[in-house]
Design an enzyme around this catalytic site. Structure first.
Site, PDB file in Angstrom:
ATOM      1  N   CYS A 180       8.194  34.291  18.691  1.00  0.00           N
ATOM      2  CA  CYS A 180       7.475  33.274  19.466  1.00  0.00           C
ATOM      3  C   CYS A 180       8.263  31.975  19.516  1.00  0.00           C
ATOM      4  CB  CYS A 180       6.103  33.033  18.851  1.00  0.00           C
ATOM      5  SG  CYS A 180       5.204  31.721  19.682  1.00  0.00           S
ATOM      6  N   CYS A 207       6.298  28.763  19.197  1.00  0.00           N
ATOM      7  CA  CYS A 207       5.793  28.431  17.851  1.00  0.00           C
ATOM      8  C   CYS A 207       6.920  27.911  16.967  1.00  0.00           C
ATOM      9  CB  CYS A 207       5.225  29.651  17.130  1.00  0.00           C
ATOM     10  SG  CYS A 207       4.389  30.815  18.139  1.00  0.00           S
ATOM     11  N   ASP A 208       8.077  28.540  17.055  1.00  0.00           N
ATOM     12  CA  ASP A 208       9.110  28.305  16.046  1.00  0.00           C
ATOM     13  C   ASP A 208      10.362  27.572  16.547  1.00  0.00           C
ATOM     14  OD1 ASP A 208       7.476  29.675  14.271  1.00  0.00           O
ATOM     15  OD2 ASP A 208       8.320  31.612  14.814  1.00  0.00           O
TER      16      ASP A 208
END
Ligand code: NAP
Length: 316
Positions: A136, A139-140
């Protein structure tokens, strides 16, 4: 013997499909139970800005949109539970769902369990997940500021993630197993025009080198034409190779389509088991959008309500 908690409708899943089904079932006075699952709010909780959900001309953050949907479902009497459903028996009436400590029964079941990111299936990938390996980018990506990263895949997600990661990473290398991209032309063109993105064609990732303490330092790439293997230095690797529908809980009790998604009757959310309805990404390999999931969530609640009425299982 342990008493079971009964509800006319139980909804498994809390993405746009699950919560929309809950809003409609709630407004039909059916007081649905919603099992939120391992990722309460679903996939939108791991995205940043959602720009294409109608009604939000300035965009809305994914987690905020899901909080609003949950609040709307609760307003109409939905009960949101955070226990995980461990087994489902669709061979009995009412249907029986078991969590670690409780038993629940329902007359109609709405399945909105969504889909999860696919992984390559190499051991290092799970061992280093969160330590240089991610599925992701939104997200990261933030953790890879000024680092070099690899993105695996050749679809729209890979193009989108490669471009997105250039906001943080100093260099992004897209690794694709073929020469042609599956992604739409506009997404490919945008990726190719990005000076921070390089492409390695005809290559697969066979290993990821690193450890939990220091993260990733390289990946092993195998040329799909020559079979040659080489080490490629990188500090992060993002998988963008598609999704799998979350159907494990149902074993072989429900019919699936050729891609493994739950099969529903045309223009309906009915599965092959009367009283069981499927909506959202678990039954959609084609559109996979928050708004289309919400639309089928609405359909599932209406289908379930009509089923309960016809079966004489609710009194209004
Ligand atoms: P996808 O279209 O299924 O593409 C998956 C990609 O990963 C393919 O290029 C595939 O290679 C590759 N792949 C699969 N398994 C692999 C493996 N084991 N090793 C190496 N490569 C592997 O999935 P997606 O990109 O997630 O897109 C899913 C859907 O969402 C599509 O309909 C897409 O259009 C849509 N979407 C749209 C947008 C947008 O419009 N903004 C953004 C993201 C997604 P092959 O090509 O060789 O099979």
């Amino acid at each position: 013997m342990m008493m079971a908690t009964h509800s006319s409708i139980i909804i498994i899943g809390s993405g746009p499909a699950g919560f929309t089904a809950a809003i409609y079932a709630g407004r039909a006075n059916l007081a649905p139970i919603v099992f939120e699952g391992i990722q309460p709010g679903g996939q939108l909780t791991i995205t940043t800005e959602v720009e294409n959900f109608p009604g939000f001309p300035k965009g809305i953050m994914g987690p905020e949109l899901m909080d609003e949907m949950r609040a709307q479902a609760k307003r109409f009497g939905a009960k949101c539970l955070y226990e995980l459903v461990e087994s489902v028996d669709l061979s009995v009436r009412p249907f029986v769902l078991k969590t670690a400590g409780e038993t629940y029964t329902c007359d109609a079941l709405i399945i909105a369990t969504g889909a999860s990111a696919k992984l390559l299936g190499i051991p290092a990938e799970t061992a280093l997940m969160g330590h240089g390996v991610s599925a992701c980018a939104t997200c990261d990506g933030f953790f890879f500021r000024d680092k070099e990263v690899v993105v695996v895949g050749g679809g729209d997600s890979a193009m989108e993630e490669a471009n997105f990661l250039t906001k943080f990473a100093s260099k992004v290398t897209l690794v694709h197993r073929r020469e042609a991209f599956r992604a739409s032309k506009i997404m490919v063109d945008r990726m190719l025009a990005n000076p921070k993105v390089d492409v390695i064609y005809n290559a697969t990732v066979t290993d990821i080198l690193g450890d939990k303490a220091n993260g990733v330092h390289a990946v092993m790439l195998k040329d799909t034409v020559t079979g040659e293997e080489r080490e490629f230095a990188t500090q992060g690797i993002f998988m963008a190779i598609g999704h799998d529908p979350n159907t494990k809980l149902f074993g072989n009790s429900l019919t699936k389509d050729e891609k493994g998604y739950l099969a529903v009757a045309p223009q309906s959310t009915e599965t092959n088991v009367a009283g069981v309805f499927a909506c959202g990404d678990v039954a959609d390999s084609k559109y996979r959008q928050a708004i289309s999931a919400a639309g089928t969530g609405c359909m599932a609640a209406i289908d379930a309500e009509r089923y309960l009425d016809a079966a004489g299982l609710v009194s209004h």
